[in-house]
Design an enzyme around this catalytic site. Structure first.
Site, PDB file in Angstrom:
ATOM      1  N   CYS A  14      37.086  50.184  -0.427  1.00 25.24           N
ATOM      2  CA  CYS A  14      38.294  49.686  -0.160  1.00 25.24           C
ATOM      3  C   CYS A  14      37.967  48.008   0.263  1.00 25.24           C
ATOM      4  O   CYS A  14      38.867  47.326  -0.019  1.00 25.24           O
ATOM      5  CB  CYS A  14      38.972  50.399   1.193  1.00 25.24           C
ATOM      6  SG  CYS A  14      37.444  50.339   2.440  1.00 25.24           S
ATOM      7  N   HIS A 264      38.073  51.152   7.627  1.00 31.04           N
ATOM      8  CA  HIS A 264      39.067  51.015   6.535  1.00 31.04           C
ATOM      9  C   HIS A 264      39.690  49.560   6.452  1.00 31.04           C
ATOM     10  O   HIS A 264      39.939  49.000   7.400  1.00 31.04           O
ATOM     11  CB  HIS A 264      40.182  52.141   6.370  1.00 31.04           C
ATOM     12  CG  HIS A 264      40.930  51.930   5.162  1.00 31.04           C
ATOM     13  ND1 HIS A 264      40.349  52.319   3.833  1.00 31.04           N
ATOM     14  CD2 HIS A 264      42.218  51.852   4.895  1.00 31.04           C
ATOM     15  CE1 HIS A 264      41.338  52.432   3.025  1.00 31.04           C
ATOM     16  NE2 HIS A 264      42.216  51.932   3.562  1.00 31.04           N
TER      17      HIS A 264
END
Length: 946
Positions: A14, A264
């Site tokens: 990510c 994340h």
């Protein structure tokens, strides 16, 4: 529908996706990359898949797909693989940005077009100067340096402008840190600061949220709020205040999560053409309402912490975040935004990919259409049969698998053929315990099912197994009767048995007969349930299970505890008792196959003979041990044996035997009834394959003394009479001149084998370099003195008290300090390829381990681990950071962090001295050091750059 295309998260990529989206929306960078010449500039054959060869080609193709693809998201695996990144491991995002920009700049530097060659410098590169001013003479020293991003410390700050001010603040150089002035030609007090000379079009501001924590030895995330505005005026921070330096916010990179090692990454990026904000979250892209940046949701998603403060209020045009780790500002421009067109050959590749995607969409639509059609057909079938599914009273019916019927009702696709085998008993009929897994349906519907789907076997009204029903009733009756029979047997056992009417029963069997009976009945239940081999679909597993059951049954069989190895009644009357005939008959109902021994039965005659022989052997062994101990008093007592270091004047020769023989013989003499007698002396373990002696006279007085025992000549004569000796080993002393010990000459028979002796020493050294999980000791030194250090809980550190207890419990002889001279390894020293094996089998002792002293800590290490890994262990044991550790071994400094312990000469039982530097007070500086020591988590990028 969004105007942008997402990127697939390949596992833990990510952080890569956020930077790709941010760089894609830098129109100048995108246009420059499109201008890069490609090896496929003339087009790619239609029957060939396009495979980019360089980083630029990968970026070109990715950007073209992001610009004109019809997909909702695309796969960046080709780009990630080209960089050599591990898709399963999350890297440091800030470090990835630095390394990739360096790689891209190096790659583009080979381009001929200056607009392409210099794009990284034009967009991201600025200049600042380190300026040092002497307080004595006022001389100014300036060192100009380029930067691609400003790394701002956020500890203790609330606003972005405060972070920039601290970055540029003046530092005093005083005391030990004074500056050497070229004009004064001496060290002088001075001031040092950073001056911004020029700023790039795109200003990257790294917020240093990830810092090194001295308490834990790991990185941590600072979850503090930092406020920043959408417009940033850098004019007050510039050295020359004659230009326009107003920047507007173009991207905010977010790390969601409280840990520095997980979480994340997402990106909020402004479209430069429309001014609208978008949130890029891997495959998902969300457009912000009203052309406004909205961070509130992202801040709420962070895990709460007790120490976190409340979110401060933000005015119009300002924002605050505790998760933003990078802010990107663009120089405010008045001209219209750039329009970027995809080159023709890239557009052709994108259209080709769009065609594939449309074909896939059409295939999915057709499959969905077919699925709907099949569903309609199935729905009509279910609707027709569902009403007639139940069997009416008095009408013929079938049993069918309930699992199959549920699949027929639930699934739109036709089910597999009917399979009723899982519900069959060993007789091939319906098992009574499996009726709950079956559904009774009408014969009409059953006929339709078997005609349409096939399978079997059919189970109609006559399919229920009568034999299994009878057996189940018998087992249930016995289970219900067991408690009453237990009381009856208990009362019968209290009665005295007269004459020979009774039966022998094992006491252990009587104590647990009810439990044995219950387990046996339950096992019969299980055997009935698992009687069909296809039940679990794995006949092999069933066979293995039955084999285990048979073994358990053999162990638990009633009354077998009084059966001797010959299958007869055992001779030990303490293990059995007589029960009445009535009690035995009750027990036989539950154990019909139990061995039966009437009261009149004689015990096993073979066991009686063996018992008598055993008693005779014990008496013989006792007598033999007593005679040998009396005959070999010197061999039994260590203090009466000769020593090479103090050879008696009256003796000219001594004999040698294996120490292993002495130990085994002593065991027998001390416990003749428990240990086997020793009949021979195997001196071959002291010799090499050529028949030569493996030890020198010097080594036999020191490190090898534990392998041999010296024998007086008079005692040797008695030994030869009592034992079979395979090889005679003798040491002879002769006088060469004078009468003193210095004139004596010693020879051995057989003589020393130099080659095998050298091989033994080499093997010993090799063993010391190839250890695993061996113990070494660390001493912390302060002012050249060893001291105790109370520190954090240790990792892989052995307990001092436990080790001392183990030392004290060692057998006699192993605590001798002489045993600690040359060995101490985790492996035994090898004598030769052949004789070492014999030594190992016969149990020759190793030397004792190093005995810890106060203030020492033991660590478990392996020869192939690096010095850096050892420093990490030491950090947990002593709370000293790796860069503060100064290690030495036998006066030699250990400094090469990449070297293995074996190559540095660290062997088992080594003592390493640790001297710690003063701790670094500046956390930011420590974090820089740790970053440097890590060498970059994005190691794959470094390889590509080369």
């Amino acid at each position: 529908q969004n105007a942008f295309v997402g990127l697939t998260n390949l596992g833990a990529t990510c952080y890569v996706n956020t930077f790709l989206q941010m760089w894609f929306l830098n129109l100048e960078l995108r246009q420059a990359l499109y201008l890069c010449p490609s090896a496929c500039g003339d087009g790619v054959p239609k029957d060939t898949d396009y495979e980019p060869q360089t980083i630029c080609e990968h970026l070109q193709y990715l950007f073209a797909l992001l610009q004109n693809s019809k997909r909702r998201y695309i796969d960046p695996s080709g780009f990630v693989k080209a960089l050599g990144l591990d898709t399963g491991q999350q890297q440091d995002a800030q470090e990835f940005s630095k390394l990739f920009m360096s790689l891209l700049e190096d790659t583009l530097s080979k381009q001929k077009n200056p607009d392409v060659r210099n794009i990284v410098q034009k967009q991201f590169c600025g200049e600042y100067a380190y300026v040092t001013v002497c307080n004595q003479c006022g001389r100014e020293s300036k060192l100009v340096s380029k930067f691609y991003e400003l790394e701002l410390n956020i500890q203790g700050h609330k606003q972005l402008t405060d972070c920039i001010t601290e970055f540029l603040k003046e530092e005093k150089l005083e005391g030990d840190n004074r500056y050497f002035c070229e004009t004064c030609q001496s060290k002088q007090n001075a001031t040092r600061k950073i001056r911004l000379l020029s700023l790039p079009c795109t200003l990257n501001l790294q917020l240093m949220r990830f810092v090194f924590d001295r308490q834990t030895g790991h990185k941590k995330k600072l979850n503090t709020y930092i406020g920043f505005s959408e417009l940033l005026d850098m004019e007050p921070f510039m050295e020359q205040k004659n230009g326009v330096h107003v920047y507007e916010l173009s991207a905010v990179l977010i790390h969601r999560g409280v840990s520095a090692y997980s979480g994340h990454y997402i990106a909020h990026v402004k479209d430069p053409q429309t001014g609208e904000w978008y949130k890029f979250n891997d495959e998902d892209i969300e457009k912000m309402e009203g052309k406004k940046l909205q961070l509130g949701i992202e801040e709420d998603l962070a895990e709460p912490s007790k120490s976190q403060s409340r979110k401060p209020k933000c005015g119009k045009g300002t924002h605050c975040s505790r998760n933003a780790y990078m802010l990107v500002y663009r120089l405010q421009a008045r001209e219209k935004s750039l329009t970027v067109e995809v080159p023709a050959f890239l557009q052709e590749l994108v259209e080709r990919d769009n065609c594939k995607f449309e074909e896939w969409c059409n295939e999915m639509a057709e499959m969905r259409k077919q699925s709907v059609a099949r569903g309609k057909i199935k729905h009509e079938e279910v609707k027709e049969l569902y009403q007639r599914l139940p069997a009416e009273a008095g009408s013929p019916y079938d049993f069918i698998s309930l699992e199959w019927l549920q699949k027929w009702l639930d699934e739109s696709t036709p089910p597999k053929p009917i399979d009723n085998t899982a519900c069959l008993c060993s007789h091939g009929k319906l098992h009574p315990d499996k009726i709950s897994l079956m559904k009774r349906i009408s014969e009409y519907v059953a006929d339709f099912f078997y005609r349409r789907y096939g399978g079997g076997p059919r189970l109609n009204v006559k399919a229920l197994c009568k034999d299994c029903v009878v057996e189940r009733c018998r087992i249930l009756r016995l289970k219900n009767q067991l408690n009453e029979d237990y009381k009856t047997v208990t009362n019968l056992l209290k009665m005295t048995v007269k004459g020979n009417d009774g039966f022998w029963v094992g006491k252990a069997s009587l104590r647990s007969w009810r439990q044995l009976a219950l387990e046996q009945l339950n096992e019969q239940d299980e055997d009935a349930e698992h009687s069909n081999g296809k039940m679990n679909g794995n006949a092999q597993n069933k066979d293995e299970s039955n084999e285990e059951k048979r073994e358990e049954e053999e162990e638990l069989n009633f009354n077998e505890d009084i059966v001797c190895p010959h299958g007869d009644l055992c001779i030990s009357e303490n293990e059995r008792r007589v029960v009445s005939k009535e009690a035995w008959e009750k027990l036989k109902q539950y154990f019909p196959k139990a061995p039966e021994f009437p009261n009149s039965k004689e015990c096993c005659s073979q066991c009686k003979i063996l018992e008598r022989e055993g008693e005779e052997n014990e008496a013989l062994h006792k007598m033999m041990a007593s005679e040998q101990k009396t005959s070999l008093q010197n061999l039994f007592h260590d203090k009466c044996r000769p020593c090479l270091g103090s050879w008696p004047q009256e003796m000219d020769e001594l004999y040698i035997v294996s120490q292993f023989f002495v130990e085994e013989w002593r065991k027998f003499v001390r416990r003749p009834t428990r240990c086997s007698p020793v009949s021979s002396i195997a001196n071959s373990v002291l010799l090499c394959p050529h028949g030569g002696l493996m030890f020198t006279l010097a080594s036999m007085t020191k490190e090898d003394s534990k392998h041999i025992a010296l024998i007086w000549p008079s005692e040797w004569e008695r030994i030869q009479k009592l034992f079979v000796v395979d090889h005679v080993i003798k040491i002879t002393r002769t006088q060469t001149g004078g009468a003193g010990p210095e004139s004596a000459r010693y020879t051995s028979e057989p003589q020393l084998c130099p080659e095998c002796r050298e091989g033994l020493l080499c093997q010993q050294q090799r063993d010391l370099r190839e250890y695993t999980q061996a113990t070494i000791y660390i001493h912390k030194v302060v002012d050249n003195k060893k001291v105790m250090k109370d520190a954090a809980p240790e990792l892989n550190v052995s307990s001092s008290e436990a080790e001392e207890e183990r030392e004290e419990n060692k057998p006699e002889g192993e605590q001798d300090p002489d045993f600690n001279q040359a060995n101490g390894g985790t492996k035994r020293q090898k004598l030769s390829q052949q004789s070492y094996v014999t030594y190992q089998k016969q149990g020759i002792r190793r030397s004792t381990r190093h005995r810890k002293v106060r203030g020492e800590k033991a660590l478990l290490v392996s020869a192939n681990q690096t010095l850096k890994e050892l420093k990490i262990q030491i950090m947990h044991a002593f709370s000293v950071a790796p860069f503060d550790q100064n290690l030495s071994l036998d006066g030699k400094i250990l400094s090469d962090d990449t070297a293995t312990l074996g190559s540095l000469g660290v062997i088992p039982e080594s003592v390493i001295l640790l001297k710690a530097d003063e701790p670094i007070a500046d956390y930011a500086a420590m974090d820089d050091v740790m970053q440097g020591e890590r060498g970059g988590e994005g190691a794959g990028l470094g390889l590509v750059a080369k």
